[in-house]
Design an enzyme around this catalytic site. Structure first.
Site, PDB file in Angstrom:
ATOM      1  N   GLU A  41     -19.439  56.168  58.706  1.00 55.97           N
ATOM      2  CA  GLU A  41     -18.664  56.234  57.649  1.00 55.97           C
ATOM      3  C   GLU A  41     -19.613  56.333  56.681  1.00 55.97           C
ATOM      4  O   GLU A  41     -19.170  55.918  55.124  1.00 55.97           O
ATOM      5  CB  GLU A  41     -17.662  55.315  57.535  1.00 55.97           C
ATOM      6  CG  GLU A  41     -17.878  53.761  57.397  1.00 55.97           C
ATOM      7  CD  GLU A  41     -16.868  52.705  57.570  1.00 55.97           C
ATOM      8  OE1 GLU A  41     -16.198  52.653  56.480  1.00 55.97           O
ATOM      9  OE2 GLU A  41     -16.643  52.041  58.519  1.00 55.97           O
ATOM     10  N   CYS A  80     -14.559  51.453  60.534  1.00 56.94           N
ATOM     11  CA  CYS A  80     -15.308  51.202  61.688  1.00 56.94           C
ATOM     12  C   CYS A  80     -14.866  51.379  63.099  1.00 56.94           C
ATOM     13  O   CYS A  80     -15.555  51.234  63.940  1.00 56.94           O
ATOM     14  CB  CYS A  80     -15.435  49.441  61.451  1.00 56.94           C
ATOM     15  SG  CYS A  80     -16.054  49.053  59.815  1.00 56.94           S
ATOM     16  N   HIS A 131     -14.192  43.441  66.281  1.00 54.61           N
ATOM     17  CA  HIS A 131     -14.862  44.003  65.187  1.00 54.61           C
ATOM     18  C   HIS A 131     -15.259  42.781  64.267  1.00 54.61           C
ATOM     19  O   HIS A 131     -14.525  41.976  63.981  1.00 54.61           O
ATOM     20  CB  HIS A 131     -14.024  45.024  64.333  1.00 54.61           C
ATOM     21  CG  HIS A 131     -14.547  45.578  63.112  1.00 54.61           C
ATOM     22  ND1 HIS A 131     -15.972  46.087  63.063  1.00 54.61           N
ATOM     23  CD2 HIS A 131     -14.235  45.322  61.743  1.00 54.61           C
ATOM     24  CE1 HIS A 131     -16.163  46.229  61.699  1.00 54.61           C
ATOM     25  NE2 HIS A 131     -15.051  45.905  60.915  1.00 54.61           N
TER      26      HIS A 131
END
Ligand code: HMG
Length: 444
Positions: free
Chosen positions: A83, A120, A244
């Site tokens: 990203e 993500c 995550h």
């Protein structure tokens, strides 16, 4: 068909370090415990002046190819998840392939290349793309190279500044993998959210507190869908549960939610009831607020039980070890959580082969995914070759003034001298811009 999954991984950390509990906390006038205990972070990895998403991704990929003795023609696709891309047309995978072609005989002209974007979670989506490509039989014996690479920088002064990070993880996806096999079952939780976004801007716009709630909501939704595809999901079914990890404090919250949800209606809930009662059921309450208050009280009690503390210490805490030292690597974050867990098992001499992991990925915007993985026989041989601990120890420890200078070097709106703090060695470096505004790289 044989199993499909991650055959091997290699990691490349940014070469600089910002210590949060000393350098950053001192400058901000904050209690160091806010970082060490509250967020759960001690330091961030940051990119030196000659590093970016291409150099870190190419360096990780080169290590992987060397270690697995791969030639370019062994790789049928290169997917980059990021990203932090700097080009709306030309994918980062083409730059990484170009770097690798500088050091290997042969080329990647017959490899399909792409770039995946969904905050993500794009790293996990790229793994899934590779898995599907192999399962469809379109790989013709070749493996897929998946690279998750990010410079996770926030505007200076933003609340997210303490959660920055920079690094890449390269993963080789293949049949009969040595590390982990991916389950075909997946659960998704996905909704149009504005918790964190970068509308054509370098640094994110973040609603930090809301992003925490969106993460929890979407992960619960993903877990619930995952449960519909498996006979049972109990917290003790899994050796480790990598999530995550934007910062370890986030995982503290999601782990408690997941534990509460999955023990509901099981003998474990009955067993815990002796000390903390049964979980509140919504039907027992007249209004939603009262139910939610009761759930919060129950979770406060649950967090302090020996059963929960033991489970967390064994299956969650070890997944956070790397994150505490490097910060948020966005697309790579859940994948270094998996590596942290396997490093923990390796150093403790555990035999994990055949055990299961439950992997919880998340990307703002927002989507969560849960899937299971089975640890394969060759995992120890893969994990023992990683050098991430040495890389972390070798980073240059920045003063606050040096941190500000390097942040400016990487800020697209600033034109400052590209002063570096470390000397690159046997790695790809950024080497300026070409005539069409393209970035150029060379191996030093
Ligand atoms: P903040 O306002 O600086 O921190 O922002 P805080 O005041 O909320 O404190 C953080 C924690 O430290 C709290 O713990 C405090 O109590 C504790 P909690 O109550 O939440 O358990 N604390 C202390 N503990 C011990 N001693 C002390 C002390 N002081 C405070 N002295 C925030 C925190 C997360 C909002 C900020 O860092 C931020 O905006 N981060 C960026 C957004 C983010 O990471 N969100 C996470 C979910 S979204 C996600 O994961 C996606 C993402 O990776 C992007 C993507 O997908 O692309 C970000």
């Amino acid at each position: 068909m044989s199993s499909i999954g991650i055959d091997a991984v290699e990691i490349w950390s940014g070469n600089l370090e910002l210590d949060l509990t000393t350098t950053f906390a001192d400058e901000k006038g904050d209690d160091p415990e806010k970082y060490a205990k509250g967020l759960g972070l001690h330091a961030s990895s940051l990119p030196d002046a000659y590093e970016d998403i291409v150099t870190m991704g190419a360096n990780a990929a080169q290590r992987l190819m060397d270690r697995k003795e791969l030639a370019p023609e062994d790789v049928g696709r290169i997917d980059v998840a990021t990203e932090s891309s700097f080009d709306n047309s030309k994918p980062v995978s083409t730059y990484i392939a170009g770097c690798l072609e500088q050091v290997y005989d042969g080329d990647f002209h017959h490899a399909n290349k792409g770039e995946r974007k969904f905050a993500c979670i794009a790293g996990t989506q790229s793994l899934n793309d590779a898995y599907n490509w192999i399962r469809a039989g379109r790989n013709r014996g070749r493996a897929a190279l998946v690279v998750a690479t990010d410079t996770a920088l926030y505007a200076r002064g933003d609340a997210g500044e303490a959660t920055q990070g920079a690094g890449a993880i390269a993963m080789l996806v293949d049949e009969d993998p040595s590390l982990v096999a991916l389950s075909p079952e997946q659960g998704y939780g996905s909704a149009d959210e504005t918790d964190f976004l970068k509308p054509n801007q370098q640094f994110p716009s973040v609603d930090g507190k809301r992003s925490i709630q969106v993460y929890l909501d979407r992960m619960l939704e993903a877990g619930q869908q995952f449960e519909t595809q498996t006979s049972s999901v109990h917290p003790t079914d899994f050796a480790y549960i990598p999530f995550h990890t934007p910062f370890p404090g986030m995982v503290r919250k999601v782990a408690l939610l997941g534990f509460r949800h999955t023990v509901r209606g099981t003998p474990m809930e009955e067993h815990l009831a002796d000390d903390i009662g049964l979980q509140p059921r919504e039907t027992e309450f007249d209004d939603r607020d009262a139910y939610e208050a009761a759930i919060r009280d129950y979770m406060d009690d649950l967090r302090q039980t020996d059963e929960y503390e033991g489970w967390y210490a064994d299956r969650i805490e070890p997944t956070l070890a790397l994150s505490r030292k490097v910060g948020n690597w966005y697309t790579g974050s859940v994948h270094i959580a998996r590596v942290s867990a396997l490093l923990d098992a390796y150093s403790a001499g555990k035999d994990l082969a055949g055990d299961h992991l439950l992997v919880g990925s998340y990307g703002s915007g927002a989507q969560a995914e849960m899937h299971a993985e089975t640890v394969m026989d060759g995992w120890q041989n893969e994990i023992r070759q990683l050098t991430i601990d040495d890389q972390i120890a070798d980073r240059h420890d920045l003063s606050f003034e040096e941190y500000e200078a390097i942040h400016d070097v990487h800020n697209y709106d600033k034109d400052v001298p590209r002063t570096r703090f470390t000397t690159p060695s046997s790695e790809f470096v950024f080497d300026g811009w070409g005539p069409m505004g393209e970035r150029q790289y060379r191996f030093v």
